[in-house]
Design a protein around this motif. Structure first.
Motif, short mmCIF file in Angstrom:
data_model
loop_
_atom_site.label_atom_id
_atom_site.label_comp_id
_atom_site.label_asym_id
_atom_site.label_seq_id
_atom_site.Cartn_x
_atom_site.Cartn_y
_atom_site.Cartn_z
N VAL A 58 -21.58 7.13 18.39
CA VAL A 58 -21.83 6.75 19.17
C VAL A 58 -22.74 7.56 19.76
CG1 VAL A 58 -21.72 4.69 20.96
CG2 VAL A 58 -21.00 4.52 18.35
N THR A 59 -23.44 7.34 20.80
CA THR A 59 -24.64 8.35 21.97
C THR A 59 -24.32 7.31 22.56
OG1 THR A 59 -24.65 10.27 20.32
CG2 THR A 59 -25.74 10.37 23.06
N GLN A 60 -24.28 7.62 24.57
CA GLN A 60 -24.51 6.45 25.00
C GLN A 60 -25.34 7.42 26.19
OE1 GLN A 60 -21.69 3.64 26.76
NE2 GLN A 60 -22.25 4.13 28.44
N SER A 61 -26.14 6.89 26.23
CA SER A 61 -27.14 7.74 27.69
C SER A 61 -27.05 6.46 28.54
CB SER A 61 -28.33 8.04 26.78
OG SER A 61 -28.54 9.23 25.90
N THR A 62 -26.80 7.55 29.74
CA THR A 62 -27.46 6.16 31.00
C THR A 62 -29.00 6.87 31.46
OG1 THR A 62 -25.61 5.82 31.45
CG2 THR A 62 -26.62 5.50 33.05
N LEU A 63 -29.56 5.94 31.21
CA LEU A 63 -31.50 6.69 32.08
C LEU A 63 -31.07 6.58 33.42
CD1 LEU A 63 -33.28 4.40 29.75
CD2 LEU A 63 -32.45 7.11 29.72
N ASP A 64 -31.78 7.08 34.52
CA ASP A 64 -32.34 7.21 36.06
C ASP A 64 -31.96 5.49 36.39
OD1 ASP A 64 -32.46 9.90 35.81
OD2 ASP A 64 -34.74 10.54 36.39
N SER A 65 -33.35 4.96 35.39
CA SER A 65 -33.19 3.41 36.11
C SER A 65 -32.28 2.69 36.13
CB SER A 65 -34.20 3.02 34.99
OG SER A 65 -33.82 2.61 33.76
N GLY A 66 -31.07 3.45 35.19
CA GLY A 66 -29.30 2.37 35.21
C GLY A 66 -29.35 2.23 33.99
N THR A 67 -30.74 2.05 33.32
CA THR A 67 -30.63 1.19 31.59
C THR A 67 -29.76 2.14 31.27
OG1 THR A 67 -32.29 -0.12 31.81
CG2 THR A 67 -31.70 0.69 29.79
N VAL A 68 -28.90 1.30 30.32
CA VAL A 68 -27.86 2.27 28.52
C VAL A 68 -28.70 2.02 27.73
CG1 VAL A 68 -25.36 2.00 28.21
CG2 VAL A 68 -25.71 2.45 30.32
N VAL A 69 -27.92 3.50 27.09
CA VAL A 69 -29.12 3.71 25.81
C VAL A 69 -27.80 4.09 24.69
CG1 VAL A 69 -30.53 4.59 23.96
CG2 VAL A 69 -31.07 3.65 26.36
N ARG A 70 -27.70 3.09 23.69
CA ARG A 70 -26.30 3.31 22.69
C ARG A 70 -27.32 3.75 22.11
NH1 ARG A 70 -23.96 -0.34 25.16
NH2 ARG A 70 -22.44 0.18 26.70
N GLU A 71 -27.43 5.02 20.93
CA GLU A 71 -27.46 5.51 19.12
C GLU A 71 -26.35 5.29 18.45
OE1 GLU A 71 -31.48 7.90 19.82
OE2 GLU A 71 -29.86 8.98 21.51
N TYR A 72 -26.69 5.35 17.70
CA TYR A 72 -25.54 4.86 16.47
C TYR A 72 -25.84 5.69 15.34
CZ TYR A 72 -23.32 1.00 18.59
OH TYR A 72 -22.96 -0.15 19.47
N SER A 73 -25.49 7.23 14.98
CA SER A 73 -25.70 8.34 13.99
C SER A 73 -25.00 8.16 13.12
CB SER A 73 -26.16 9.38 15.11
OG SER A 73 -26.70 9.64 15.76
N ASP A 74 -25.18 8.29 11.59
CA ASP A 74 -24.68 8.91 10.22
C ASP A 74 -23.81 10.11 10.45
OD1 ASP A 74 -26.53 9.85 9.66
OD2 ASP A 74 -26.89 8.66 8.04
N ALA A 75 -23.59 10.58 9.93
CA ALA A 75 -22.40 11.89 9.09
C ALA A 75 -23.93 12.83 9.50
CB ALA A 75 -21.94 12.21 7.73
N GLY A 76 -24.90 12.20 9.01
CA GLY A 76 -25.79 13.95 8.79
C GLY A 76 -26.40 13.50 9.96
N GLY A 77 -26.83 12.58 11.03
CA GLY A 77 -27.34 12.76 11.79
C GLY A 77 -28.49 11.93 12.16
N THR A 78 -28.08 10.93 11.94
CA THR A 78 -29.58 10.28 11.38
C THR A 78 -29.73 8.72 12.05
OG1 THR A 78 -30.79 10.96 9.22
CG2 THR A 78 -31.73 8.60 9.85
N VAL A 79 -29.71 8.70 12.91
CA VAL A 79 -30.16 7.38 13.84
C VAL A 79 -30.05 5.82 12.97
CG1 VAL A 79 -30.54 5.88 15.17
CG2 VAL A 79 -30.24 8.65 15.79
N PHE A 80 -29.06 4.95 12.75
CA PHE A 80 -29.31 3.69 11.85
C PHE A 80 -29.31 2.52 12.53
CE2 PHE A 80 -24.82 4.63 12.12
CZ PHE A 80 -24.06 3.86 12.62
N ALA A 81 -29.26 2.53 14.17
CA ALA A 81 -29.26 1.77 14.98
C ALA A 81 -28.85 1.66 16.82
CB ALA A 81 -27.51 0.53 14.42
N VAL A 82 -29.42 1.54 17.40
CA VAL A 82 -30.11 1.49 18.79
C VAL A 82 -29.69 0.16 19.17
CG1 VAL A 82 -31.20 3.61 18.58
CG2 VAL A 82 -32.32 1.01 18.67
#
Length: 156
Positions: A58-82
């Motif tokens: 799970v990679t969590q990023s906070t944008l300049d606007s304050g919005t939090v984005v989470r990206e769920y990646s499998d073992a191969g690095g492919t994002v399967f959910a956001v």
């Protein structure tokens, strides 16, 4: 003047090259967003293969606007959910990649009244988005790409 124009054109092309689609491919690059945490999570495997475990990140990023984005990646690095949550919508074209067209076509078919919620459930993508000014949330995932044992209710 010509150099300035050429430089602006080059920078705009470079910026477009740095942002790539997330859902179904590599994690997004949100430019100046700060990555707050990276964590590896283990899932209990399906009952038939209980000895092995699937790993996702799970990679969590906070944008300049304050919005939090989470990206769920499998073992191969492919994002399967956001998922996203915050005062503004993130760049959904970047976040959803080619699934953005599914969302926009579904939104276009809806009546204009009560447009604060959108739910799309297809065999290749599920997108749930809702909110209002200063409070937007949403999540999207690819059902066929979910790791074995992954529960979509765990998407934050």
């Amino acid at each position: 003047m010509r150099r300035a124009f050429t430089l602006m054109l080059f920078l705009s092309l470079l910026q477009g090259a740095l942002a790539w689609a997330a859902l179904g491919s590599a994690p997004s690059n949100f430019g100046t967003a700060t990555t707050q945490s990276r964590q590896a999570s283990r899932l209990a495997a399906t009952a038939t293969a209980a000895s092995s475990e699937a790993v996702y990140t799970v990679t969590q990023s906070t944008l300049d606007s304050g919005t939090v984005v989470r990206e769920y990646s499998d073992a191969g690095g492919t994002v399967f959910a956001v998922s996203w949550s915050g005062p503004t919508l993130p760049d959904l074209r970047t976040l959803l990649g080619d699934k953005f067209a599914v969302m926009t076509s579904s939104a276009a078919k809806r009546p204009k009244a009560g447009h604060s919620q959108l739910a799309v459930e297809q065999s290749d993508v599920v997108i749930v988005s809702n909110g209002h000014m200063r409070a937007f949330t949403g999540q999207a995932w690819i059902p066929g790409a979910l790791p074995a044992g992954f529960d979509t209710t765990s998407i934050e």
